[in-house]
Design an enzyme around this catalytic site. Structure first.
Site, PDB file in Angstrom:
ATOM      1  N   HIS A 134      38.308 -47.070  81.899  1.00 13.32           N
ATOM      2  CA  HIS A 134      39.610 -46.728  82.403  1.00 13.32           C
ATOM      3  C   HIS A 134      39.125 -46.480  84.009  1.00 13.32           C
ATOM      4  O   HIS A 134      38.208 -45.675  84.284  1.00 13.32           O
ATOM      5  CB  HIS A 134      40.351 -45.664  81.949  1.00 13.32           C
ATOM      6  CG  HIS A 134      41.373 -45.146  82.655  1.00 13.32           C
ATOM      7  ND1 HIS A 134      42.610 -45.832  82.538  1.00 13.32           N
ATOM      8  CD2 HIS A 134      41.741 -43.992  83.474  1.00 13.32           C
ATOM      9  CE1 HIS A 134      43.684 -45.130  83.182  1.00 13.32           C
ATOM     10  NE2 HIS A 134      42.981 -44.104  83.945  1.00 13.32           N
ATOM     11  N   ASP A 187      53.822 -38.973  76.351  1.00 12.18           N
ATOM     12  CA  ASP A 187      53.117 -38.987  77.636  1.00 12.18           C
ATOM     13  C   ASP A 187      53.918 -39.770  78.623  1.00 12.18           C
ATOM     14  O   ASP A 187      54.246 -39.411  79.860  1.00 12.18           O
ATOM     15  CB  ASP A 187      51.718 -39.582  77.529  1.00 12.18           C
ATOM     16  CG  ASP A 187      51.359 -39.987  79.067  1.00 12.18           C
ATOM     17  OD1 ASP A 187      51.287 -39.045  79.643  1.00 12.18           O
ATOM     18  OD2 ASP A 187      51.146 -41.194  79.411  1.00 12.18           O
ATOM     19  N   ARG A 202      57.172 -36.084  85.481  1.00  6.99           N
ATOM     20  CA  ARG A 202      56.263 -35.675  86.535  1.00  6.99           C
ATOM     21  C   ARG A 202      56.277 -36.454  87.825  1.00  6.99           C
ATOM     22  O   ARG A 202      56.271 -36.083  88.914  1.00  6.99           O
ATOM     23  CB  ARG A 202      54.945 -35.773  86.179  1.00  6.99           C
ATOM     24  CG  ARG A 202      54.483 -34.652  84.914  1.00  6.99           C
ATOM     25  CD  ARG A 202      53.309 -35.030  84.272  1.00  6.99           C
ATOM     26  NE  ARG A 202      52.324 -35.190  85.173  1.00  6.99           N
ATOM     27  CZ  ARG A 202      51.263 -35.978  85.125  1.00  6.99           C
ATOM     28  NH1 ARG A 202      50.897 -36.744  83.889  1.00  6.99           N
ATOM     29  NH2 ARG A 202      50.402 -36.090  85.850  1.00  6.99           N
ATOM     30  N   SER A 207      47.078 -36.864  80.006  1.00  7.17           N
ATOM     31  CA  SER A 207      48.004 -38.207  80.034  1.00  7.17           C
ATOM     32  C   SER A 207      47.048 -39.438  80.075  1.00  7.17           C
ATOM     33  O   SER A 207      47.190 -40.170  78.900  1.00  7.17           O
ATOM     34  CB  SER A 207      48.692 -38.195  81.445  1.00  7.17           C
ATOM     35  OG  SER A 207      49.192 -39.666  81.598  1.00  7.17           O
ATOM     36  N   LYS A 240      46.357 -41.628  75.809  1.00  4.27           N
ATOM     37  CA  LYS A 240      46.355 -43.116  75.752  1.00  4.27           C
ATOM     38  C   LYS A 240      45.396 -43.922  75.156  1.00  4.27           C
ATOM     39  O   LYS A 240      45.223 -44.912  74.354  1.00  4.27           O
ATOM     40  CB  LYS A 240      47.116 -43.779  76.824  1.00  4.27           C
ATOM     41  CG  LYS A 240      48.604 -43.481  77.148  1.00  4.27           C
ATOM     42  CD  LYS A 240      49.069 -43.832  78.494  1.00  4.27           C
ATOM     43  CE  LYS A 240      48.665 -43.009  79.513  1.00  4.27           C
ATOM     44  NZ  LYS A 240      49.410 -42.982  80.958  1.00  4.27           N
TER      45      LYS A 240
HETATM   46  N1  URA Z   1      47.725 -42.413  85.208  1.00  3.60           N
HETATM   47  C1  URA Z   1      48.180 -41.877  84.034  1.00  3.60           C
HETATM   48  O1  URA Z   1      48.329 -42.700  82.966  1.00  3.60           O
HETATM   49  N2  URA Z   1      48.823 -40.633  83.948  1.00  3.60           N
HETATM   50  C2  URA Z   1      48.480 -39.752  84.874  1.00  3.60           C
HETATM   51  O2  URA Z   1      49.173 -38.677  85.023  1.00  3.60           O
HETATM   52  C3  URA Z   1      47.965 -40.294  86.157  1.00  3.60           C
HETATM   53  C4  URA Z   1      47.524 -41.353  86.313  1.00  3.60           C
END
Ligand code: URA
Length: 444
Positions: free
Chosen positions: A103, A182, A189, A204, A208
């Protein structure tokens, strides 16, 4: 005080009939005064928010209180696991291969997934790369791959498993069923000024990744002008927080802290970045893209039990490129189809001779976005051929009149605003700048 009368618009018929164990306002007060929420409170909060009992206004207040007062490590873990539990989870057990994912926190010209996924898969490892689309100045991996004729981002889980078994790498859209809490919280947010908050970003991203079911994860956490978080110390803290969260959830983890002050490689924009990735997959390409691809591949393969894998050889001898072709074909893409080319170009030349000493990632990212490479709203389409091609990078010697970069767009009317955004974003000096490494630190 009771939550029996939910805030405006928050309740559903089922939500109002349940007896709720906590009062949302009490939880807001705890975080407002710098206290910590219990595991049970966080579990309830996320569940109640997902089913619509906790209102967006209340969650906004909580997000702001968390933004201002932070969270303890235990709270961040509870929040992450509660968001995982809000939806479905995937599992890649039974594939007969180790799964390793990567990621990146995103940056300008960050096309690394494209060469990296097939490179790592060419060593017999499964790389399930659930990716997103770009928003703002950072590009999305799916947008890049969609410049390939026929390529499909939406792959059902069974087909995904088949591709992982047969090819080893799949890059596809994450279904909305993974960590839906999320999805809801992130959208909130985004409009309440609470994105740049380490506990919220870490939970967040990791919710995932944990829901996705990968056994191991390597993080590319960027800092610098083109990154999500500019400050190096804050990026390091984010990296460490995510590594801890992953480990606590049983994943094998590693993270690299990487410099995003300068665009990565020589291209920014979807089809342009695919073209550059193909060069890397065939043993060439810009040095920084190759270096970061190799560094991340080594980390991923080490977590998969192959610490001595010769990843450079797999780029140079065509193994990674062969896997790329199979990966694109498996997702209905034509690896031999010509990539889209912009109708219009505009070349910017060096105003003096000397060394490129500065090239600021953010303005170039915004410039590419204004040319059509990115989107301002989720529903906007991107222009596959649009973007910026750099002809020189910091440290390169240029002579007056030599092309420095080329703007690509389908409509020449876009050039003026793109040029405005890159105004003053580079400089040429008489001394070569000190080279800076792309990978500055490893966090484990
Ligand atoms: N990417 C995400 O998936 N969540 C965040 O809070 C910031 C970047």
């Amino acid at each position: 005080m009771s939550d029996a009368a939910p805030a405006t618009g928050a309740a559903t018929a089922t939500a109002t009939s349940a007896v709720e164990p906590f009062d949302t306002v009490d939880l807001i007060r705890v975080k407002r005064s710098g206290g910590a929420l219990s595991t049970a409170q966080i579990g309830w909060l996320i569940d109640a928010y997902t089913r619509g009992y906790v209102a967006d206004e209340q969650m906004s207040a909580l997000a702001m209180a968390i933004f201002l007062n932070g969270m303890e490590r235990r709270e961040i873990r509870d929040l992450t696991l509660a968001m995982v539990a809000s939806g479905e989870t995937m599992s890649f057990e039974g594939l007969g291969k180790t799964t390793v994912d990567k990621h990146s926190t995103g940056g300008v010209g960050d096309k690394i997934t494209l060469p990296l996924a097939p490179l790592v898969a060419s060593f017999g490892v499964a790389v399930p790369q659930l990716s997103g689309r770009g928003l703002g100045h950072t590009g999305g991996t799916l947008d890049k791959l969609e410049s390939i004729a026929g390529w499909e981002a939406d792959i059902p889980v069974d087909r995904m498993r088949g591709i992982l078994r047969d090819v080893g790498a799949v890059v596809c859209a994450a279904g909305s069923g993974l960590a839906p809490a999320d999805g809801k919280l992130y959208a909130l947010r985004d409009i309440t000024g609470t994105v740049e908050c380490i506990p919220l970003i870490a939970s967040s991203i990791m919710s995932k990744k944990i829901a996705e079911g990968t056994a191991a994860l390597v993080l590319d956490v960027k800092f610098g002008s083109g990154a999500f978080i500019q400050d190096r110390a804050q990026s390091k803290l984010l990296a460490q927080t995510m590594v801890d969260l992953g480990r606590d959830a049983g994943l094998s983890m590693a993270a690299l802290l990487t410099d995003m002050n300068v665009p990565l490689g020589l291209t920014i924009g979807n089809a342009l970045e695919v073209r550059e990735s193909l060069e890397v997959l065939q043993g060439g390409g810009p040095a920084d893209v190759r270096e970061l691809t190799l560094a991340l591949a080594r980390e991923m393969l080490a977590l998969a039990g192959q610490p001595d894998a010769d990843v450079a050889a797999a780029l140079d001898d065509g193994r990674a490129y062969a896997t790329w072709r199979r990966m694109v074909t498996a997702q209905s893409g034509d690896p031999d189809a010509p990539l889209p080319v912009a109708r219009e170009t505009h070349v910017v030349t060096a105003e003096s001779s000397g060394y490129v000493v500065r090239q600021d990632a953010l303005p170039f990212g915004i410039g590419a976005w204004r040319l059509g490479a990115g989107r301002a709203r989720k529903q906007d389409a991107v222009v596959a051929s649009a973007g910026i091609e750099l002809h020189a990078k910091p440290g390169d010697r240029v002579t007056a009149g030599q092309p420095l970069f080329t703007l690509h767009a389908d409509d020449a009317a876009r050039f003026a605003r793109a040029l405005e955004s890159v105004e003053g974003a580079w400089s040429i000096g008489s001394e070569a700048p000190t080279p800076t490494p792309i990978v500055v630190e490893r966090i484990s």
